[in-house]
Design a protein around this motif. Structure first.
Motif, short mmCIF file in Angstrom:
data_model
loop_
_atom_site.label_atom_id
_atom_site.label_comp_id
_atom_site.label_asym_id
_atom_site.label_seq_id
_atom_site.Cartn_x
_atom_site.Cartn_y
_atom_site.Cartn_z
N ALA A 57 0.81 -1.22 0.00
CA ALA A 57 0.00 0.00 0.00
C ALA A 57 0.84 1.27 0.00
CB ALA A 57 -0.96 0.00 1.19
N ALA A 58 1.94 1.26 0.72
CA ALA A 58 2.75 2.47 0.82
C ALA A 58 3.94 2.46 -0.13
CB ALA A 58 3.25 2.64 2.26
N THR A 59 4.03 1.46 -0.99
CA THR A 59 5.15 1.38 -1.92
C THR A 59 4.88 2.25 -3.14
OG1 THR A 59 5.57 -0.90 -1.23
CG2 THR A 59 6.57 -0.16 -3.30
N PRO A 60 5.70 3.26 -3.40
CA PRO A 60 5.47 4.08 -4.59
C PRO A 60 5.58 3.24 -5.86
CG PRO A 60 7.04 5.14 -3.10
CD PRO A 60 6.84 3.73 -2.60
N LEU A 61 4.74 3.56 -6.82
CA LEU A 61 4.82 2.84 -8.08
C LEU A 61 6.18 3.06 -8.74
CD1 LEU A 61 1.24 3.47 -9.49
CD2 LEU A 61 2.17 1.33 -8.63
N SER A 62 6.76 4.23 -8.53
CA SER A 62 8.08 4.48 -9.08
C SER A 62 9.12 3.54 -8.47
CB SER A 62 8.48 5.93 -8.84
OG SER A 62 8.42 6.24 -7.46
N ALA A 63 8.93 3.15 -7.20
CA ALA A 63 9.85 2.21 -6.57
C ALA A 63 9.71 0.82 -7.18
CB ALA A 63 9.59 2.16 -5.07
N LEU A 64 8.48 0.43 -7.51
CA LEU A 64 8.29 -0.85 -8.17
C LEU A 64 8.98 -0.87 -9.53
CD1 LEU A 64 4.53 -1.56 -7.35
CD2 LEU A 64 6.53 -2.67 -6.34
N MET A 65 8.89 0.27 -10.24
CA MET A 65 9.57 0.36 -11.54
C MET A 65 11.08 0.27 -11.37
SD MET A 65 7.29 0.60 -13.98
CE MET A 65 8.33 1.20 -15.32
N ALA A 66 11.61 0.96 -10.35
CA ALA A 66 13.05 0.96 -10.14
C ALA A 66 13.56 -0.42 -9.75
CB ALA A 66 13.40 1.99 -9.06
N ALA A 67 12.74 -1.16 -9.00
CA ALA A 67 13.15 -2.49 -8.56
C ALA A 67 13.08 -3.52 -9.67
CB ALA A 67 12.28 -2.93 -7.38
N GLU A 68 12.38 -3.20 -10.73
CA GLU A 68 12.18 -4.13 -11.83
C GLU A 68 12.38 -3.39 -13.15
OE1 GLU A 68 8.78 -7.32 -13.38
OE2 GLU A 68 8.40 -6.08 -11.62
N PRO A 69 13.62 -3.20 -13.58
CA PRO A 69 13.90 -2.38 -14.76
C PRO A 69 13.17 -2.83 -16.02
CG PRO A 69 15.92 -2.84 -13.54
CD PRO A 69 14.85 -3.68 -12.93
N ALA A 70 12.89 -4.12 -16.13
CA ALA A 70 12.21 -4.63 -17.33
C ALA A 70 10.70 -4.66 -17.17
CB ALA A 70 12.71 -6.03 -17.65
N ARG A 71 10.18 -3.95 -16.16
CA ARG A 71 8.76 -4.04 -15.83
C ARG A 71 7.85 -3.65 -17.00
NH1 ARG A 71 6.03 -4.22 -10.89
NH2 ARG A 71 3.90 -3.40 -10.95
N ALA A 72 8.24 -2.65 -17.76
CA ALA A 72 7.39 -2.18 -18.87
C ALA A 72 7.12 -3.30 -19.87
CB ALA A 72 8.05 -1.00 -19.57
N GLY A 73 8.06 -4.22 -20.03
CA GLY A 73 7.85 -5.34 -20.93
C GLY A 73 7.25 -6.55 -20.25
N THR A 74 7.66 -6.77 -19.00
CA THR A 74 7.18 -7.94 -18.27
C THR A 74 5.68 -7.89 -18.04
OG1 THR A 74 9.31 -8.09 -17.12
CG2 THR A 74 7.44 -9.26 -16.13
N TRP A 75 5.17 -6.68 -17.76
CA TRP A 75 3.77 -6.52 -17.42
C TRP A 75 2.98 -5.98 -18.61
CZ3 TRP A 75 2.09 -8.61 -12.98
CH2 TRP A 75 3.04 -8.88 -12.00
N ALA A 76 3.27 -6.50 -19.78
CA ALA A 76 2.55 -6.09 -20.99
C ALA A 76 2.15 -7.33 -21.78
CB ALA A 76 3.40 -5.17 -21.84
N LEU A 77 1.05 -7.23 -22.49
CA LEU A 77 0.57 -8.31 -23.36
C LEU A 77 0.12 -7.71 -24.69
CD1 LEU A 77 -1.68 -10.56 -21.06
CD2 LEU A 77 0.53 -11.17 -22.05
N ARG A 78 0.35 -8.44 -25.75
CA ARG A 78 -0.15 -8.08 -27.08
C ARG A 78 -1.08 -9.20 -27.53
NH1 ARG A 78 -1.10 -4.66 -31.48
NH2 ARG A 78 0.69 -3.43 -30.77
#
Length: 504
Positions: A18-39
């Motif tokens: 709940a208190a974790t910034p979304l930016s921190a989740l992005m920083a902890a997972e550099p490939a997040r933009a691809g990992t959490w995407a579907l086509r």
């Protein structure tokens, strides 16, 4: 059905994040933009800005397994009884393809093909006559889907017919619509499964009188006898079936007005797009299934993060009616508080769904999204290739789409608390390659299946709607009182009717 312990484990993950910034989740997972995407086909979906990590996602997947999601999806497509309170299957997917493997699904698909042949025949006959304008009369699922699709696919209208919609029982709607039409060049379609819907019959009566008879009236109904009693010949009554709920019926003859607008080939492409999504949802495991992802994230935001509202913002004016369509699809399907066995649902179910088209919506309610006290998850929907040549406008539209998604998620610090953006607003972003019948069909089918996924996890029935019946019943009982022929029993209603009578 899932136990209270399952939901408690999910809430623990929500509390942890709940208190974790979304930016921190992005920083902890550099490939997040691809990992959490579907086509899937013409749709790219990014879930990277949802407040979730691998551990929480694993718990959601466990919930899906525990609820028997894969088996439930097969049951839906194959025509098993998934609407037990009415003893019916829900075979809207059979209206657009042959993904179902059970005999009920195959039989429904055959009926749907025969129904489409009848639609084609009536379409061809209408095209030979003087009619230039079509008035589609219906309400709820008999209106929202066709109205959305006719508006969204305006670039694909073939120009033979202009299509109009008459829905509200308020006589002002009929008066203003008919004032601009020529009865000699107009035909009407009355859409009602029972052919007993009050609003449709009242508006249909106005239209029949204005046309001077019922010779150019058509019906889409399961009750041919009632339509015939209204004056519509049986050969002008197109079928509806009890295995398709109204809010899932666009793909049937309920879409007759849409076919008249975009033509046979355009309607066929709409069905093909939906069938492609059906095939994906049937075959893809939940871990790579677009509708499952969307439904699971909806459950996550509702039950782990406590969001009571969900916004839908299409950044394409042609999809401006999508939030209204989804309000019925989502809230009528999931507005339940008891499970299939009649026991109370142990968690909250449907959030309030609302929204509006960007960029207009940015100038109305986005202040509350960015700095309000409630965190409101959202779906953003954009279109990569527009149907116009105004590049500067489209670049600005896409820039705003991307900016709002980013700003809601990441926020921005400021020493001035009035100018501080807290961020942390989770959102999903869908990009359609372009908006056409195929992609619209795929998008709407995805939302349909997401609703079912949510219902499976909550253990509720997504295909009945008993909650809308009580108000209808009371309205029928109050008609004599409003007309002055009776007195209501409820004291507040009695006082209000007295006030109405005093002002007539």
């Amino acid at each position: 059905m899932l136990s209270a312990a399952h939901w408690q484990q999910l809430r623990q993950h929500g509390d942890r994040l709940a208190a974790t910034p979304l930016s921190a989740l992005m920083a902890a997972e550099p490939a997040r933009a691809g990992t959490w995407a579907l086509r899937v086909g013409p749709i790219h979906a990014s879930f990277a800005r949802q407040r979730i990590d691998d551990a929480a996602w694993g718990q959601l997947q466990s919930l899906a397994t525990g609820a028997g999601l894969a088996k439930a999806l097969a049951a839906l497509f194959d025509g098993e009884i998934v609407n037990p309170t009415e003893g019916r299957p829900a075979l809207h997917s059979a209206l657009r393809g042959d993904v179902g493997r059970g005999e009920p699904a195959r039989a429904a698909a055959a009926e749907a093909r025969a129904g489409r042949e009848r639609v084609d025949a009536l379409h061809a006959a209408l095209a030979q006559g003087p009619v230039t304008d079509i008035v589609s009369v219906g309400i709820g699922g008999s209106d929202l889907g066709p109205r959305l699709a006719v508006d969204a696919l305006r670039d694909f209208h073939d120009g033979r017919f202009r299509v109009h919609f008459l829905t509200n029982v308020d006589g002002s709607a009929a008066r203003h619509l008919l004032a601009d039409l020529d009865p000699g060049r107009t035909a009407g379609i009355l859409v009602s499964k029972s052919f007993g819907t009050q609003e449709t019959l009242l508006n249909g009566g106005i239209l029949r009188d204005w046309l001077g008879g019922s010779e150019r009236l058509y019906a889409v109904s399961a009750n041919v006898a009632r339509a015939e009693a209204f004056g519509i010949a049986p050969d002008r009554v197109l079928p509806m079936w009890d295995w398709v709920g109204g809010r899932y019926s666009l793909w049937s003859a309920v879409g007759f007005a849409l076919q008249l607008a975009i033509g046979h080939d355009g309607f066929a492409r709409l069905l093909e797009g939906a069938a492609m999504m059906d095939q994906h949802v049937r075959e893809a495991p939940p871990a790579r299934n677009l509708a499952a992802w969307h439904g699971l994230f909806a459950v996550w935001n509702r039950n782990a993060l406590g969001a009571a509202s969900h916004a839908v913002m299409p950044y394409d004016q042609r999809l401006a009616l999508l939030p209204g369509f989804l309000q019925q699809l989502v809230m009528e399907s999931l507005g339940k508080s008891v499970r299939l066995d009649g026991s109370p649902v142990p968690v909250h179910t449907v959030p309030v769904l609302w929204g509006g088209a960007g960029t207009n919506a940015q100038h109305s309610f986005f202040q509350a999204l960015h700095q309000g006290t409630d965190i409101l998850p959202a779906d953003f929907i954009g279109v990569v290739r527009p149907a116009h040549g105004f590049d500067d406008n489209h670049h600005a539209l896409l820039a705003n789409l991307l900016a709002q998604s980013e700003a809601l998620a990441n926020g921005a610090p400021s020493d001035d608390p009035h100018k501080r953006y807290p961020g942390g607003r989770p959102n999903t972003l869908f990009l359609l390659d372009e908006l056409n019948p195929y992609s619209l069909g795929a998008l709407l089918a995805m939302y349909e299946h997401s609703v079912y996924v949510q219902s499976v996890l909550w253990g509720i029935n997504a295909f009945d709607q008993w909650g809308v019946e009580l108000g209808k019943k009371i309205a029928g009982e109050l008609l004599p009182a409003v007309a002055g022929d009776a007195e209501p029993s409820d004291p507040v209603t009695r006082a209000l009717i007295a006030e109405i009578r005093s002002r007539r």
